[in-house]
Each structure stands twice: as C-alpha cells, then as structure tokens.
Design a protein around this motif. Structure first.
Motif, short mmCIF file in Angstrom:
data_model
loop_
_atom_site.label_atom_id
_atom_site.label_comp_id
_atom_site.label_asym_id
_atom_site.label_seq_id
_atom_site.Cartn_x
_atom_site.Cartn_y
_atom_site.Cartn_z
N LEU A 169 58.61 -91.81 90.80
CA LEU A 169 57.89 -91.15 91.89
C LEU A 169 56.39 -91.49 91.85
O LEU A 169 55.83 -91.98 92.81
N GLU B 178 63.16 -84.25 83.47
CA GLU B 178 62.15 -83.56 84.27
C GLU B 178 62.13 -82.07 83.92
O GLU B 178 63.17 -81.41 83.94
N SER C 66 63.90 -91.79 92.13
CA SER C 66 63.09 -90.70 92.71
C SER C 66 63.18 -90.64 94.23
O SER C 66 62.47 -89.84 94.84
N ASN D 86 56.92 -88.25 85.66
CA ASN D 86 55.79 -89.10 85.98
C ASN D 86 54.88 -89.34 84.77
O ASN D 86 54.60 -88.42 84.01
N GLU E 270 63.52 -87.29 98.98
CA GLU E 270 62.30 -87.21 98.16
C GLU E 270 62.68 -86.41 96.94
O GLU E 270 62.85 -85.19 97.01
N SER F 269 65.84 -81.86 93.83
CA SER F 269 66.14 -82.50 92.55
C SER F 269 67.04 -83.73 92.73
O SER F 269 67.71 -83.87 93.76
N VAL F 270 67.06 -84.58 91.72
CA VAL F 270 67.90 -85.79 91.79
C VAL F 270 69.38 -85.43 91.91
O VAL F 270 70.07 -85.95 92.81
N GLY G 285 59.62 -92.06 96.64
CA GLY G 285 60.02 -92.44 95.30
C GLY G 285 60.61 -93.84 95.20
O GLY G 285 61.34 -94.28 96.08
N CYS H 50 56.25 -82.14 92.32
CA CYS H 50 57.13 -83.28 92.03
C CYS H 50 56.36 -84.45 91.44
O CYS H 50 56.88 -85.18 90.61
N TYR I 102 63.29 -92.73 86.69
CA TYR I 102 62.56 -92.19 87.84
C TYR I 102 61.39 -93.09 88.22
O TYR I 102 60.93 -93.89 87.41
N GLY J 218 63.00 -85.77 92.43
CA GLY J 218 62.18 -85.44 91.27
C GLY J 218 61.64 -86.67 90.57
O GLY J 218 61.90 -87.81 90.95
N GLY J 219 60.87 -86.43 89.56
CA GLY J 219 60.28 -87.54 88.81
C GLY J 219 60.10 -87.18 87.35
O GLY J 219 60.42 -86.06 86.92
#
Ligand code: NDP
Length: 495
Positions: A427, A399, A471, A273, A268, A246-247, A467, A302, A425, A270-271
């Motif tokens: 990603l 998210e 992200s 999207n 890598e 997670s961020v 990301g 993700c 974000y 979260g997003g």
C-alpha cells in the motif's frame, strides 16, 4: 481539561431512531438492532437497525431508479454543484458531525474535525472539479477505403451504474466520500454500507446530500453487519463495488462480485507499510516521522507505518529519543481537546491488539515502550514500540492496524530494499533522508502504490492512491478514479 460540551444537535441526533437512508428518506425498520458503543467509555450511545434483505433490495432499486432517471438527466456541471454544496454543508455542520464521529469511533475530536470534515470537504471539491473533465478521445482509424470512404472514431466515458461503496470503521466519513463522490461525479449513483461500528455519520451526511440537491436515490445508506455488504454485492442492480477494508474480506468481496455477474470492483485493502531511515537521517526528524507514520489515530490508518527499518549505526539513538515524546503523550478522552492519544475504535480491535502484545512477549521480541492495555473504561492501549527479534516476527509481517511500531536494524541499502519489498502487501512506504538521489532511486524500486519521502500518511486528492500487490486493485483520487467508475465505449463512423 478542555472537554467540549456535546452540542444539542448531536444529543437530538443520537436520540433519534437510526436505520438507513433510502430513496431520500430515513427508514427505520422493526427487527434486530446493533449497539453503537463509545470506545472511550464502553457505553452504548445509540443503536442502529441491521438491514433486512428487502431493505438492501429497496436501497439498490432506489439507486438504480435515480441512475436511469433524475441523475442521468443532470449535466456534469449540475453534478459538480451538488458536490460543492455538500462540501459547504459539511463545513457548516462541522462540529456536529465531528462530535458524532468521535462518539462512535473514539477518534480525537481534532482528527474528526480536520480529517473527517475539513479534508472530506476538500475531497468533495476535487471530485466536483472532475465532473466536468470526464472526456473521451477522438481517434483516426486506419481501416481500408475502397470507394473513398473516410472513418473517424471517438470514445465515450459512460457511468457504470449503481456503485456499492463498502466502508471500514477507521474513517467513516472520508472513505465514504471517496466512494460516493467518485460515483456522483461520474454520473453513477451509490449505496454506502458503513461499518457496523460506525454507522451514524453517513446517515446524517445522506440527509445533507439531499439538502445539497442530490435527487432521491442518488445516495443511499444501508446499515448492518458484513452480511448486508455481501447481499449488496450480489444484487442485480449493482454495477460496481468499491470496497475498502481488510485483505481477507476484500478477497471475498472480489470473488462474490465476479460470481454475481462479473460486477466491476475496486479494492482498497490493508497494508504492512514500511518506513526506512537512511544512515544520514536527522534524529529529531526521524522521531517526528515515527510519531506521524505510526501513531496518528493510534495507527488505525491503512497507510500507517508498521515496519520501521533504521540503519544499525543509528537505531539505539533514535529509539532512545522516541521514548520521551511517547511518555509525554496525553492519553484520554477524545472529546478533550488536550488529549493526544485516544482509545482504539472498538472492542474486537482492542482484543486483537492485546493479543499482539502477548504474542510479541511469547515470541521473544523486545518491548521497548508500552505493550499493555490501560486499566480504565473503554478500549485504551499504550502506544507501543517493539524491537523485533528477526524478520520472522509476527509484528513485522501481520497487519496490526494499531499503535505498534516495530523496529529492525539494517546494514546496507540493498538489505533495506529487500526489507521494504519482503511483504505481500504494497500500500505505502516512506524513505527518510537528506540524500534526494538515494530517496528517488529507492522510491522507484519500492513495491508500493504510494512512496513518501520525508513524510508519511498524508493524502492529497490530486494524487492517485491505491495498493500494489495484495493491498488492492484500482486507484482512487486524481483522475485515476474515472477509469474505475466508467465504461469506455468506442464509436466508429464511416462517412
Ligand atoms: P473489514 O474488511 O472487516 O470490513 C470492511 C467493511 O466490509 C465493513 O463495512 C464490513 O462490515 C464489511 N464486510 C465485512 N464482511 C463482508 C462481506 N463478506 N461482504 C461485504 N462486506 C463485508 O475491515 P475493517 O472494518 O476491520 O477495517 C480495517 C481494515 O481496512 C484494515 O485492514 C485496513 O488496512 C483496511 N483499510 C484500507 C484502506 C485503504 O485505502 N487501502 C483504508 C482504510 C482501511 P462490518 O464492519 O459490519 O463487518
């Protein structure tokens, strides 16, 4: 019902005492243990040891010994061979590993087989191929020549050292493979820290890596809670952290790595999207696309779509068509091959998604489908479709990492682009249309690490992934990962 029988090998594995895999052997210490719970039943299937500081130390030290010792002496082709043999062993043990994964994560057995095993084998082969393609450059310097001296220069790509791979619970094998295969291909060694919710599969895979020829210490696994990951990052023997999660945790990881000793890191994260359907989209393809983007593995991916933007003239038609396949989804036991929609992977996540349902109701979003937890054992919720009240809705901004597709209409493509980019974000995103010219224009303007056209979610090892914006930092796959796992050294020669 076509529920598979649990293999004797899986029963035997679950009955073992679980801990860590350090220096080529299983280590099970006394002390606190963590329950591993089957999300389909809520029942414990195993327990795993929570690593002590000494065990974290032992794992990092073992990886360091392997890095300067046997792994340093292996040729790139020999490293490739180990990864190729491991890919074969994954396929040989496909059903065993897939069942263990489904029991610990609630992932549909078909998804465990296809993504965790078959796709991981494909990724291992990709990284094996990269091992012999890690090259520097030759350069002609323009330095002054007083007495006729000449100059040449070249660069070396050298492995960073021991990589700490910190892995989330949604793909316990595949995401770990991305990390340890990147490390082993480049000549680094690795310590994987799985999520406390899904600690079992990597223990078995580390055994298979030894069988494939990885020397003791090249791939270690250390289990425990977040604190174990935190200790690992700060360990003196760790040269790089490769984190997926997670961020908020990713930011902590980055800060800890910098404070430790400017330890290299890739994140890598979260997003939130976006999925945008242009006015011309075919309604049936849009519905199939929503299911692919939003509901595969119950949205616990993700790169999954969470924000769905549909042209105002088409949104009612598409939402109406979406109801039928959702109603027809078979919800149930992930070990039943007929099941199409399984439980969420753990209790805290189930509680988080339940809270999002309550918030949508209290904040005035319209729940078009689902929006409830299921009254049965385990962590089941309904696939859910929401029409947001406006752009401020929590479901359009935070998210969820769950099976909630939130929709908003738009009127023109400038507005659509602003919606795509109106999130911190970056990603992934997807654009759905028959007009390739519009799709490519949008693809170049969308702020995301990956933009799909007329598809979503699927990743290919040859195509870099990572990301933009909040992200993440860095890229996996392709050849892009090589820069993140090696140090670039310049050698300049006067002759
Ligand atoms: P978390 O960030 O909570 O945890 C990720 C990993 O970090 C786990 O192994 C966790 O251990 C560990 N951890 C927790 N705290 C620390 C710490 N202080 N220092 C070091 N490690 C720590 O994520 P989740 O496991 O909940 O996974 C879901 C998240 O992962 C989502 O936000 C999702 O978007 C993201 N994700 C991103 C992907 C990408 O490629 N960009 C791919 C897949 C998921 P423990 O579980 O024991 O707490």
């Amino acid at each position: 019902m076509t529920t598979v029988s649990i293999l004797p090998a899986v029963q035997a594995f679950l009955a073992r005492a679980h801990g860590h895999y350090i220096d080529g052997r299983t280590v099970v210490s006394e002390g606190p243990r963590i329950a591993v719970v089957n999300p389909a039943s809520g029942q414990q299937v195993a327990t795993v040891a929570d690593a002590t500081a000494d065990e974290v130390d032992a794992a990092a030290a073992s990886a360091r010994r392997a890095f300067v010792g046997p792994w340093a002496q292996t040729t790139p082709a020999a490293r490739a061979d180990v990864l190729l043999r491991l890919a074969e062993l994954l396929l040989t043990h496909r059903e065993e590993l897939a069942q263990i994964e489904t029991l610990q994560s609630g992932k549909l057995l078909q998804i465990s087989r296809a993504f965790e095993i078959e796709s991981s084998a494909t990724f291992l082969r990709h990284y094996a191929g990269a091992a012999t393609r890690i090259n520097g450059q030759t350069i002609s310097p323009s330095l002054p020549s007083v007495n006729g001296e000449l100059y040449t220069a070249f660069t070396l790509r050298q492995p960073l050292g021991v990589v700490a791979g910190i892995v989330p619970w949604n793909f316990s094998i595949e995401i770990a493979v991305w990390k340890f295969a990147s490390a082993l291909a480049t000549g680094c060694t690795c310590v994987i820290k799985p999520s406390e919710y899904t600690p079992l599969t990597m223990l078995r895979i580390a055994e298979l890596a030894s069988e494939a020829g990885a020397p003791a210490g090249a791939l270690n696994v250390i289990n425990g809670r977040g604190q174990v990951g935190s200790q690992l990052i700060s360990h003196d023997d760790i040269a790089k952290v490769s984190f997926t999660g997670s961020v908020p945790t990713g930011i902590k990881v980055g800060v800890s790595a910098m404070e430790a000793k400017l330890t290299r890191f890739t994140l890598e994260l979260g997003g939130k999207n976006s999925v945008g359907f242009l006015k011309d989209v075919d309604a049936d393809k849009a519905v199939a696309g929503i299911l692919e983007a939003g509901f595969l593995h119950s949205g616990q991916i993700c790169a999954a779509g969470e924000r769905f933007f549909v042209h105002r003239s088409r949104i009612d038609e598409i939402l109406e068509k979406l109801t039928h396949p959702l109603t027809a989804l078979r919800i149930g036991d992930p070990l039943d091959e007929a099941t199409q929609f399984g439980p969420l992977s753990n209790k805290p996540h189930f509680e988080k998604i339940s809270a999002f349902f309550a918030r949508a109701r209290s904040e005035g979003d319209e729940i078009i489908y689902g929006g409830k937890t299921l009254d049965r054992p385990g962590f089941f919720v309904e696939p859910t479709v929401v029409r947001a009240r406006d752009t401020h809705a929590a479901l359009l901004n935070e998210e969820t990492f769950g099976p909630i597709a939130t929709f908003l209409p738009y009127d023109d493509e400038d507005e659509l682009l602003a919606l795509f980019n109106g999130t911190p974000y970056g990603l992934s995103a997807s654009v759905w249309t028959n007009d390739l010219s519009k799709a490519l224009r949008l693809a170049s303007q969308i702020e995301a690490g990956t933009v799909w056209v007329n598809m979503h979610t699927l990743l290919d090892p040859a195509v870099p992934f990572g990301g933009a914006k909040q992200s993440g930092i860095g890229r996996e796959f392709g050849d892009a990962f090589i820069a993140d796992y090696t140090e670039l050294k310049s050698v300049i020669v006067r002759y």
